[in-house]
Design an enzyme around this catalytic site. Structure first.
Site, short mmCIF file in Angstrom:
data_model
loop_
_atom_site.label_atom_id
_atom_site.label_comp_id
_atom_site.label_asym_id
_atom_site.label_seq_id
_atom_site.Cartn_x
_atom_site.Cartn_y
_atom_site.Cartn_z
N HIS B 259 41.66 -15.91 -21.19
CA HIS B 259 42.08 -15.15 -22.36
C HIS B 259 41.50 -13.75 -22.23
O HIS B 259 40.33 -13.60 -21.91
CB HIS B 259 41.57 -15.83 -23.64
CG HIS B 259 42.22 -15.33 -24.89
ND1 HIS B 259 41.97 -14.09 -25.40
CD2 HIS B 259 43.12 -15.91 -25.72
CE1 HIS B 259 42.68 -13.93 -26.51
NE2 HIS B 259 43.39 -15.01 -26.73
N ARG B 279 45.41 -7.99 -31.78
CA ARG B 279 46.38 -7.10 -31.15
C ARG B 279 47.74 -7.21 -31.84
O ARG B 279 48.42 -6.22 -32.04
CB ARG B 279 46.49 -7.40 -29.65
CG ARG B 279 45.31 -6.85 -28.86
CD ARG B 279 45.28 -7.36 -27.43
NE ARG B 279 44.83 -8.75 -27.38
CZ ARG B 279 45.36 -9.68 -26.59
NH1 ARG B 279 46.38 -9.38 -25.81
NH2 ARG B 279 44.88 -10.91 -26.60
#
Lengths: 278, 656, 266
Positions: B259, B279
């Site tokens: 990740h 994000r």
């Protein structure tokens, strides 16, 4: 620690119940807190005791509660015939001359009941006076505990009726505060330090009363679908914001109501002259 | 014979995360007696860590969304290595699985008109993730947990016993899948039907056997083999190892997802996840020069889909119809590699990550509302206020795409009748890289399918149920107890201290992290295999003190077997695949190679008896083979533009 | 990075040797054992326990899982305060302070820091589940954000059981365990009662009265320790328990509401 010496139906600290019940980690100490956990309940108990002593004296005194145009919040509304004459004030002469005691006793029962059953004060005095519990994760000294499941504490459930009365009282005290804009002779256009004291007092009474958990429930908390009641939802939000400060407001208004009474007492007894602004 | 507690059920589910609980609910609703075994407490499974959401093309946020688009995104994200049938089933069934949760009491965030709100995520063309703030995994696990309780209440109302048809065995670890006595012998040890599981109760150390003709593996992933990981201690690859030992193959083990955004500071929390929603909701990545570097890392295959300038990217949040997506929302493998490159180029943050900034992008109140647990996590663990300053983030081992080779429709493991696998422990669904949000939907879709087909399988057996042999139970018990009898480095050599399982575990994590990590090289992986061999040898003398009651040292010593097996799979498969694709990046083969697209690497136990003791340590325990993937069905291929397919598929596959 | 470093030790270095007392034992007895362990910058109590495990006490039993405050496994009592070990930073203690770590004291101990929390799972089963509204199909649920907000707050609960552990009703009175569901599960009742689509009432189940009659809501004397220890900062008392008490009053003690309902039903 201090808890083992707390008087009342104390259970000795031998390993038997509670944190010493069989099967739990065998730790002799009744708690292992290292902070000053006893400070908050001690302060609570002290301040409440001072307040109760002072208020008992003032409630029974039956004197120096009116210094025109200011009336002590302890004696408003004054509903006995032997109340001093308050020009335009809330003296309603409901109780005849047979009532020989202080008229404050007739009305104080309502604000007293409101505060006694208040969700914040309950916490304060259960912790401060009852030590149930004295502080979080500090073992309480009682052998048995039934909480608010039976008489008399089940009566705490009547809090909302005291709230309804508290609203009435808030209106009356607002009226009293408004009268503070008259001078001793009854002419409008006066303002003294006493006016400010009564105004601050009634403002705190209002926000404390409106921040009540029962109020929050009645305003909107009891609804299942807020979206169907947008106005009540919004009001519920406002009240909720007040409720978050219920503790601070409870203390603030408690101290202020005593200060307001003390101020009236000082002026009425001639110990102090009310400074006049205009 | 070893003294063990015995139970009999129709279906045993190993693992109580999203997939396990969903499988158990389904098996119980089919009327079968079902047992769930979880390593930790009921409701604590690693699924609670999932933050972003559940991907399902409900079309609430954007009416253009449908299962075909979701399918397309999933295949692109996995670089076409996904098993197409799994991706198809997943995209088709995910919406129903999410809606079903609502009928069990789940409360997702809502749209203005009262439907389930959906958020943007990397690799998804439309806002697609059903979510609850940034604690979606918790909502999922709690809903499934409460559904199980509700089924137990039904049984209680019916017969007075909560656990009549559905029982959760908490804090128990399974160490072996047991086989049918007769077929086990007949087929030389390897084959044979599943007959149950053997394990121990963590609390007491007592052994138990649950006899059941159908076993569903839902044990999650393998992250604890890596040093920097977002995974909890439970993720020791138990299900992967159990399947191998039972004779089932694993596929795609070279694909491990790092990740892109894990915490990098302070050291004690290094690796803990920072959700992709940061994000999705506007957060941007910057290097130490303050540059939004992701614009430099958009690969050719994604050029048309992503914005080329900051203005265009910023316009997308409000008006996705007329703007292309910001490159921060590229699939995870791309972002992780980009961060890795920036740090290597000396443009990293003080603690070796890059900056993830949402503080300059959204008002503080909005951040607290949308990302409450991130706000809390940074405040509490790193003393960073994300509404006022950027976070420092870096890649962390997050998910393994590889897993048990299963039949797409039934989730049945290849070659072992009665064995099923769902969730992270199953392979194929996500290809070489999983899209964010697709794991929670994967758990629900294939958890249900595994439970359904396990129930059907068990129901069809009638009286022909497999039986567990006493011999197998004894062997399993002896294996589990070995750490207590180890005296020294060499069995029987007194005076040499036994190996410390904690130290072995740390060495294993360091090895995998350094040598089979995010960027891989042939030499390093050979070295890793060599070190794994010696670790395996040393692990045989991993000893523990104390007794069997809740002894974490013992538990770790047992788990080491699984981590070593799985790590070897990862290293061997990664060494074999000479290309870079998704979660597998080779420094020496940096390009994606179309010829590798249709090849799965299959890992099997080298010694077919399932006995680990007999194997020569230097040779390793895993045998690797190549296998062609089934061709993608025509109507699904037709969902893509020919130009795009050319980037992935060979000319022969396209029939040109 | 602008993150503030943890306070430095007296000698100026970030690492120091900390003194700890950790309870070790089982249901038959045990004691607080002294340990000296290295403490590094940015660490939490759980890191120290892990270091103890890896270096000095391999068999020290501790329950933990996510190490990020999301799963609620590592509940314990630190200097007598119920807390999650993974969310208690070492920087809140002075380097020369002895830190005491014990298991939760309201539940039976299993070993060392691990307790038997089955009480909570028993209580969870006693709370009637969500009742789906009849006739509403998959995908047809419509709920406004403002209507789900209250219950969503309660669903943040990670079931660490610190509130259950702290609540004096059961912590100090083992005999009350049978009658009292505890804050976590009274909050669960509140959550369901505030769920906009819960059809319990239509199915003949009155959650409000049941909270008082069957799950011991009356034992709660709102002394707020549950709220104080909640690592998720859920306002358990203000938002769940008191509203639930008020709802019980609606049903059982309020003639005005009763009268109003009678009139409206006409």
């Amino acid at each position: 620690m201090a808890t083992t010496e707390t008087p009342g139906p104390a259970r000795p600290a031998e390993p038997s119940g509670g944190v010493h019940a069989p099967g739990r980690a065998a730790i002799a100490a009744r708690h292992l807190r290292t902070d000053r956990w006893w400070l908050a309940p001690a302060v609570t108990a002290t301040v409440l005791t001072v307040f109760v002593v002072y208020s008992t004296w003032r409630a029974f005194a039956n004197a120096d509660y009116y210094a025109a145009p200011y009336i002590s919040p302890y004696y408003s509304p004054c509903i006995a015939t032997d109340c001093v004459n308050m020009r335009g004030g809330a003296d309603l002469q409901i109780f005849g001359p047979w009532w020989g005691l202080s008229p404050a006793l007739l009305v104080l029962i309502f604000p007293l009941g409101f505060r006694l059953t208040c969700y914040y004060y309950r916490k304060a005095y259960y912790r401060g006076f009852w030590a149930a519990p004295p502080a979080c994760a500090v073992a309480e000294p009682h052998g048995k505990y039934t909480g608010e499941t039976r008489f008399p504490l089940i009566l705490q459930n009547v809090h909302r009726y005291f709230f309804y009365f508290a609203l009435v009282f808030a209106v009356i005290l607002t009226y009293d505060a408004a009268l503070g804009f008259r001078d001793a002779a009854g002419h409008w256009g006066h303002m003294g330090l006493g006016t400010v004291v009564l105004l601050v007092n009634v403002a705190l009474i209002w926000v404390y009363t409106l921040s009540c958990h029962s109020c929050r429930h009645i305003i909107g908390g009891r609804l299942k679908n807020f979206s169907k009641h947008p106005v009540r939802y919004r009001m519920w939000g406002w009240v909720g914001r007040l409720t978050a400060h219920h503790m601070a407001l409870a203390w603030g208004s408690l101290v202020m109501v005593a200060v307001a009474d003390l101020y009236v007492y000082l002026v009425a007894s001639g110990a102090f002259a009310d400074p006049t602004f205009f | 014979m070893t003294r063990v507690e015995r139970h009999t059920y129709d279906v045993v589910v190993v693992g109580a995360g999203g997939a396990g609980l969903r499988a158990a609910i389904e098996a119980r609703e089919q009327g079968l007696r079902t047992a769930v075994i979880c390593k930790s407490l009921f409701g604590k499974a690693h699924t609670v860590m999932a933050e972003g959401g559940i991907a399902a093309s409900m079309g609430n946020a954007n009416p253009h969304d449908n299962w075909q688009v979701h399918f397309r995104d999933t295949m692109r994200g996995g670089k076409f290595l996904n098993h197409w049938r799994m991706a198809e089933l997943h995209a088709k069934e995910a919406p129903d699985r999410v809606w079903e949760l609502e009928t069990w009491g789940a409360l997702f965030d809502r749209t203005k008109d009262g439907r389930i709100s959906q958020r943007n995520f990397g690799g998804h063309e439309y806002a697609r993730l059903a979510h609850v703030g940034d604690r979606t995994g918790l909502e999922l696990i709690r809903t499934l947990q409460q559904k199980i309780v509700s089924l137990q209440q039904e049984d209680h109302a019916r017969c007075g016993d909560y656990e009549d048809r559905l029982r959760v065995f908490q804090e128990c670890t399974v160490t072996r899948v047991l086989k049918d006595e007769e077929t086990f012998r007949a087929e030389g040890g390897r084959g044979g039907r599943v007959a149950g599981v053997f394990g121990y109760v963590r609390e007491s150390g007592r052994f138990f056997v649950i006899e059941a003709p159908a076993v569903v593996l839902a044990t999650g992933g393998i992250g604890k083999s890596f040093k920097v990981t977002s995974n909890s201690w439970e993720y020791t690859g138990d299900g992967h190892a159990l399947a191998l030992l039972a004779g089932a193959p694993l596929i795609n083990m070279e694909f491990v997802q790092f990740h892109p955004t894990g915490m990098v500071w302070p050291p004690s929390v290094k690796g803990i996840l920072v959700t992709e929603s940061v994000r999705g909701d506007g957060g941007v990545l910057r290097n130490s020069d303050g540059k939004r570097f992701m614009f430099d890392y958009i690969p050719d295959v994604f050029k048309e889909k992503y914005a080329q300038s900051e203005e265009e990217a910023d316009g997308w949040y409000a008006d996705p119809e007329n703007h292309r997506r910001p490159p921060e929302l590229l699939p995870r493998d791309e972002v992780a590699r980009a961060i890795n490159s920036e740090v290597k180029a000396g443009r990293g943050s003080p603690h070796g990550g890059v900056f993830l900034d949402v503080s300059t992008r959204l008002p503080a109140e909005e951040i607290k509302r949308r990302l409450p647990s991130m706000h809390h996590q940074f405040k509490e663990l790193a003393d960073v206020d994300i509404t006022a300053e950027p976070m420092e983030v870096g890649p962390t081992c997050h998910y393994v795409m590889g897993g048990v080779d299963v039949d797409p429709d039934s989730a049945a493991a290849t070659g072992v009748p009665g064995l099923f696998a769902a969730g992270e422990v199953a392979g194929g669904m996500h290809g070489s890289n999983r899209l964010g949000g697709n794991s929670l939907s994967d758990l629900l879709v294939f958890g249900r399918r595994a439970g359904l087909h396990a129930a059907e399988y068990a129901a069809e057996l009638d009286d022909d149920r497999p039986r567990v042999s006493a011999e197998q139970v004894d062997t399993a018990a002896a294996e589990a107890l070995r750490p207590f009898s180890v005296e020294g480095g060499e069995p029987g050599a007194p005076g040499v201290p036994a190996e410390n399982p904690y130290a072995l575990h740390q060495e294993l994590q360091q090895t995998m992290n350094d040598l089979v990590g995010i960027i891989r090289r042939a030499g390093e992986m050979s070295e890793a295999l060599h070190r794994l061999g010696s670790l395996r040898e040393r692990s045989r003398s991993a000893g523990v003190e104390g007794h069997r009651q809740f002894n974490p040292g013992w538990h770790l010593a047992i788990d080491l077997r699984n981590m070593l097996l799985v790590s070897e799979c990862v290293a061997r498969a990664a060494l074999e695949r000479t290309e870079s694709r998704g979660g597998h990046t080779r420094d020496d083969y940096p390009e994606m190679d179309r010829r590798w697209r249709k090849t799965n690497l299959v890992c099997e136990l080298a010694d077919r008896s399932g006995e680990l003791a007999a194997v020569d340590p230097s040779a390793g325990q895993i045998r690797l083979s190549r296998r062609d993937m089934p061709p993608i069905r025509g109507d699904l291929l037709a969902l893509f533009e020919k130009d795009e397919l050319l980037k992935y598929l060979t000319d022969e596959e396209l029939g040109t | 990075m602008s993150a503030a470093p943890a306070p430095k030790a007296a000698d100026g270095s970030a690492a120091y040797i900390g003194r700890f007392k950790v309870w070790r034992g089982d249901a038959d007895g045990g004691e607080l054992k002294d340990f000296e362990v290295e403490v590094n910058e940015g660490e939490v109590v759980l890191d120290i326990i892990h270091r103890l495990q890896a270096t000095q006490a391999h068999d020290l039993a501790v329950r933990w899982n996510c190490k990020a405050g999301k799963c609620g496994s590592c509940s314990a009592e630190i200097n007598g305060q119920p807390r999650l070990m993974c969310m208690t930073r070492m920087s809140v203690f002075a380097p020369d302070e002895t830190v005491t770590v014990t298991p939760m004291r309201a539940f039976p101990v299993v070993r060392d820091l691990v307790t038997d929390v089955s009480f909570n799972y028993t209580k969870a089963r006693e709370i009637p589940s969500f009742v789906p509204p009849p006739g509403v199909g998959l995908g047809e649920y419509r709920m406004r954000q403002e209507d789900v907000g209250r219950s969503q707050e309660f669903r943040k609960c990670i079931e660490c059981f610190l509130c259950q552990n702290t609540c004096h009703v059961v912590r100090d009175h083992e005999e009350n365990k049978a009658a009292f569901a505890g804050p976590r599960f009274l909050m669960r009742i509140a959550e369901l009662d505030m769920h906009p689509l819960d059809a319990a009432e239509e199915a003949g189940l009155d959650r409000k009265s049941a909270a008082q009659d069957e799950h011991g809501l009356g034992y709660c004397n709102i002394t707020k320790c549950c709220t104080e220890v909640c690592p998720e900062n859920i306002k358990i008392t203000d938002n769940a328990l008191i509203p639930l008490k008020e709802r019980a009053v609606d049903r059982k003690y309020d003639p005005l509401v009763w009268l109003g309902n009678r009139i409206r039903r006409r």
